[in-house]
Design a protein around this motif. Sequence first.
Motif, short mmCIF file in Angstrom:
data_model
loop_
_atom_site.label_atom_id
_atom_site.label_comp_id
_atom_site.label_asym_id
_atom_site.label_seq_id
_atom_site.Cartn_x
_atom_site.Cartn_y
_atom_site.Cartn_z
N GLU A 236 -5.45 1.19 -9.57
CA GLU A 236 -4.75 0.21 -8.74
C GLU A 236 -5.16 0.32 -7.30
N ALA A 237 -5.26 1.57 -6.81
CA ALA A 237 -5.69 1.74 -5.41
C ALA A 237 -7.09 1.20 -5.23
N ASN B 255 -7.87 6.27 -10.19
CA ASN B 255 -6.94 5.51 -9.35
C ASN B 255 -7.29 4.04 -9.36
N THR C 227 -3.59 8.67 -1.23
CA THR C 227 -4.58 8.82 -2.31
C THR C 227 -5.96 8.88 -1.69
N TYR D 277 0.80 -1.22 0.00
CA TYR D 277 0.00 0.00 0.00
C TYR D 277 0.83 1.27 0.00
N ILE E 227 -4.92 4.96 2.73
CA ILE E 227 -5.70 5.44 1.58
C ILE E 227 -7.04 5.92 2.09
N ASP F 226 -13.84 5.92 -8.53
CA ASP F 226 -12.78 4.93 -8.70
C ASP F 226 -13.29 3.52 -8.52
N ALA G 283 2.88 2.73 -2.03
CA ALA G 283 2.89 3.60 -3.20
C ALA G 283 1.61 4.43 -3.29
N TYR G 284 0.57 3.97 -2.61
CA TYR G 284 -0.73 4.63 -2.78
C TYR G 284 -1.17 5.40 -1.55
N GLU G 285 -0.27 5.49 -0.58
CA GLU G 285 -0.62 6.20 0.66
C GLU G 285 -0.97 7.64 0.35
N LEU H 154 -9.76 7.84 -2.62
CA LEU H 154 -10.60 7.15 -3.58
C LEU H 154 -12.02 7.68 -3.44
N THR I 191 -3.96 1.17 5.53
CA THR I 191 -3.27 1.42 4.28
C THR I 191 -2.91 2.88 4.04
#
Lengths: 303, 309, 442
Positions: free
Chosen positions: C333-334, C331, C33, C27, C61, C89, C29-31, C35, C59
């Motif tokens: 992937e997230a 987004n 974000t 997680y 997110i 998303d 890389a997506y911290e 959604l 995560t």
Amino acid sequence: MKSQKLNRMTPYVFMAPAVIIMGLALLYPLGYMIYGSFRAWDPSQNISETEFVGLKNYITLFFDPAFRESLSVTLTFAFAVVTAELAIGVGLALLLDRNIRGMSVLRTLFILPMMIAPVVVGLMWRYMYHPTVGTINRTLKSMGLEGVDWLGQHALLSVIIADIWQWTPFIFILSLAALQSLPRSALEAAKIDGATGWQQIRYIKLPLMMPVLIVTGLLRLIDAFKVLEVILVMTEGGPGLSTEIIALRISRTATEFRELGVAAAMSNYLLILLLILTLGMFVITRLQEARAARQARQIQEED
Amino acid sequence: MDYDRQNPAFYALLVALIFMAVGPIVLMFYNSFKLDVDIIGGTSGLIFLPTIQNYETALCDVLWYEPKHLDFCALKFGGAFVNSLIIALVSTALTLIIGCMAAYALVRFRFMGRDTASLTTLMVRMVPPAVLLVPVFGLWNNEFCISKKFWLGELIRDTFGGRGDVCLAGTHSGIILIYVAMNLPFVIWILQSFIVQVPRSLEEAARVDGAGPFQVFFQIVLPLIKPGLAAAAIFTFRIAWNEYLLASALSDRDTKTVPILIVNNMSEFNVEWGVIMATGMLLAIPPIIFTLFASRQIITGMTAGAVKG
Amino acid sequence: MLTKLKRMALGASTALTMTSAAIAGPYDAYEGTTLVVNFPAHPHYNAVMKILPEFTKETGIEVEVDQLPYLKMRERQTLELGQDEGDYDLIAYVVFSKADYVYADQLENLARYFMNPKLADPSYDADDLIDGYVYNIGFAGGNKGYLQGKTGSLFGMPYGSETSVLGYRKDIFEKHGLSVPETYAEMLDIACKIPQLEPGMGGLSSRAASGHHAAHAFLLHLAPLGGRIFDDAWNPIVNNKAGVQAANALKKIIDCGPEGAASFGFGEALGSFLNGDTAMFLDTTVVAGQIDDASKSKVVGKVGWAMHPEGVRRGSQTGGFGIGIPKNAENKEAAFLLMQWLTSKTGDKLVALAGGNPSRFSTHADADVNAKFPHMATFGEALKHADPDWRPIIPVWGKINADLGTTLSKVLTEGLDVQVALDGVAERTRGVMEEAGYYTWQ
């Protein structure tokens, strides 16, 4: 020179904002819709991507039994509502046209139903009509009578009653205002001549109120075709199609069936219907005005 | 003033009428203070333990404390209320300004296209909002847009966020635009009958004194039609405040108005009568206040043009 | 000596950095974000709202939810999915929207997400997901276009799925010595006995309001009684003997039901049962949470659960919602990570404990969940008979469903003859199917 030019342009300057806004937000969408009614149009498409199908939408609708039923429901609703509201509103006005203390408080309270949002009106009546816990059935049961399945068996009637609740005050207030602006001389003359209350109403009050009543009635008629939110919240058009007025059917065709072309064609049918009614309104008003003017002159000559 | 005496049956009728007119509203008021279980169970009306739980659920995003019975705040009434207020106030103001200018022009000036304009205004009045739903939805979402690649579009996206092209749908302005357009015919019609009553002599006198047409309009005519303006304002506000259909088609999650919130809340899984009554009551408060304080203006507005003399 | 130490330190720190880089969480890389998701106003998703803060805690997110009534949600999605760049998303879609969205190529095919080692969780255990749900709600392109099959692929995950189950008042049944119905004959019999045994009480509370509700109620009875809407060549057979039997069953239930039954939507039918006005309730498993909620229900603790009665076979409903990723999402992937977390073993258990509908067999059998919700075991049993072909999921179904529902409502309220009504539906359905091209290969 400059002031002359300004003078000539002034009316246009005054009119311009209104014209622009109405053109952009009313006339252009209407034209768009008329254009769209000749096409097969799915909501995910832009109108330029749709294909031309000519009068297909109109013909489909014409032979669609669901549309016909919706049309008859609309007409029934509109005329029932207007007739009832006129009868009750005028009747009440005639009854209450007396010198009493607190008339203005009364009027204030009577206006309340009109000012409440239609969605809230629909909500209130939906609760009151609930078969087991609704106020109406509970009152009936407490009086020993059986409850009635309002929204199931008598849906159209229930919806009509809700509309009467909301809009009779409108007719009432207008009739009262009309009554109170009648020339006193005519009424007094009639009273001296020994006319009874009923005769006064029939031969003097009603005819003199006619112009106002006609205008009010026709206004109400046009508005009756616009009623949608109350019905949507109370019955959503059910059971079956028994309360699905055309405005509701248009909205359903667009959002649930996702056929915007058919919805547009239906809108056009509705507009044509309203146009006929409005033209009728003009004609009748003109005739009535001529007649009223004649009568007023007659009464004045008799004085 | 001398009041006639009436017989008791008359008063009984009056009481019955008042009960029927105001009854449902009072019922809603009562029910908004009851728990769902009590409303459905039918514990009879007047004697019950009042609770403000329903209002707490409704107003959860503006409360300064967290109500105990709620796990998360689902209704965002505060936000919706603000949206409704903005939309209603702005559209009322715009409609009044634009409407009275147009009404004045139609009454006082003779110009080319006057009859057409007058006729169109009247005809447009009969259009039901449902008919506008389809094209307005299509146009507001697809055509009345500023492309994201255009500098103005980019600027708006950078300031306000969001994705895609900047379209009218989902913005306050989009809804305000359609409300103004819908209300203009009615407002013009009302104001016309008021402007007609302003004596021409006053205007002519001002003109002789050297006033231009704008000055005549703003300084002479406007003050004299204040009752008409008040009536028109109340009616326009009422329509903009109560309207559901077009608003629900044109709003997104940030521009929801209160009627949308109420209807959305009537989910088929969980009819929470108490909360619904509470939100209905909250929506009805401004119109009720108007009615109580400005009933005379409302009646004046209604009778204008319909009753002669 | 110092150089050796330095080299060791350098080596150790490099090793540490490399290890930490290798064990960087999925997680990270997506911290940060946010959604934006679209959920319906539904008891399951209300439970989801309660567990979303857990996801954010784990995560980093953020999740912003737009909750709408599910028909409105559908309209909104139709709009957003058609744009170049959409607002959402992750969307929760109603099962019969699967056909529309996949056909219009608006949902992401999940294959490449499960193939991505950085995103796919190896401990996910997809075999634990309930088969009927996966094939009914998430799969597309298989047999008949909407069922399991070698030609199909996954476009969404079932989430908030439901099957049908029979709830009954244990106390009433005990009082009159009634046994829990296993077959349709028994159930109909009891339904009409109850109003006589308990005056003022209805037998079975069911949806019946015009449109979607009546159609849904009808379909509940159609599958167990051996009927189907279409045969294998898409000819409408809804008006065959089984269809008529199902419609008659519905009519009988409504006639012996509580007052006003003919206009009940789902909310009213449930409300009637919760208020103690009916003895049985045959509908979705979603309601279980509300039965035991004292602020809404007067029958707390008095309700027992049994499987959907058997006709010529057992075939309970499959339906509800699934979650998918729009093709125009920002987004993706997230969003996939959220979807995976929600439907993972831990996520599923959390949502079950919060009152939602689990999507895994293991959750239904879990001890903690059963301790809190004893009916879960029965539901797990019932799920084995969930029929994925309970309702055809084709793009034109909406129209057919509306027609079926309004016609059935007329049968219930206006006394329209059942065979005539169903014949009419079959004929109109044939017209719709022909126009949509389903008879091209005949």
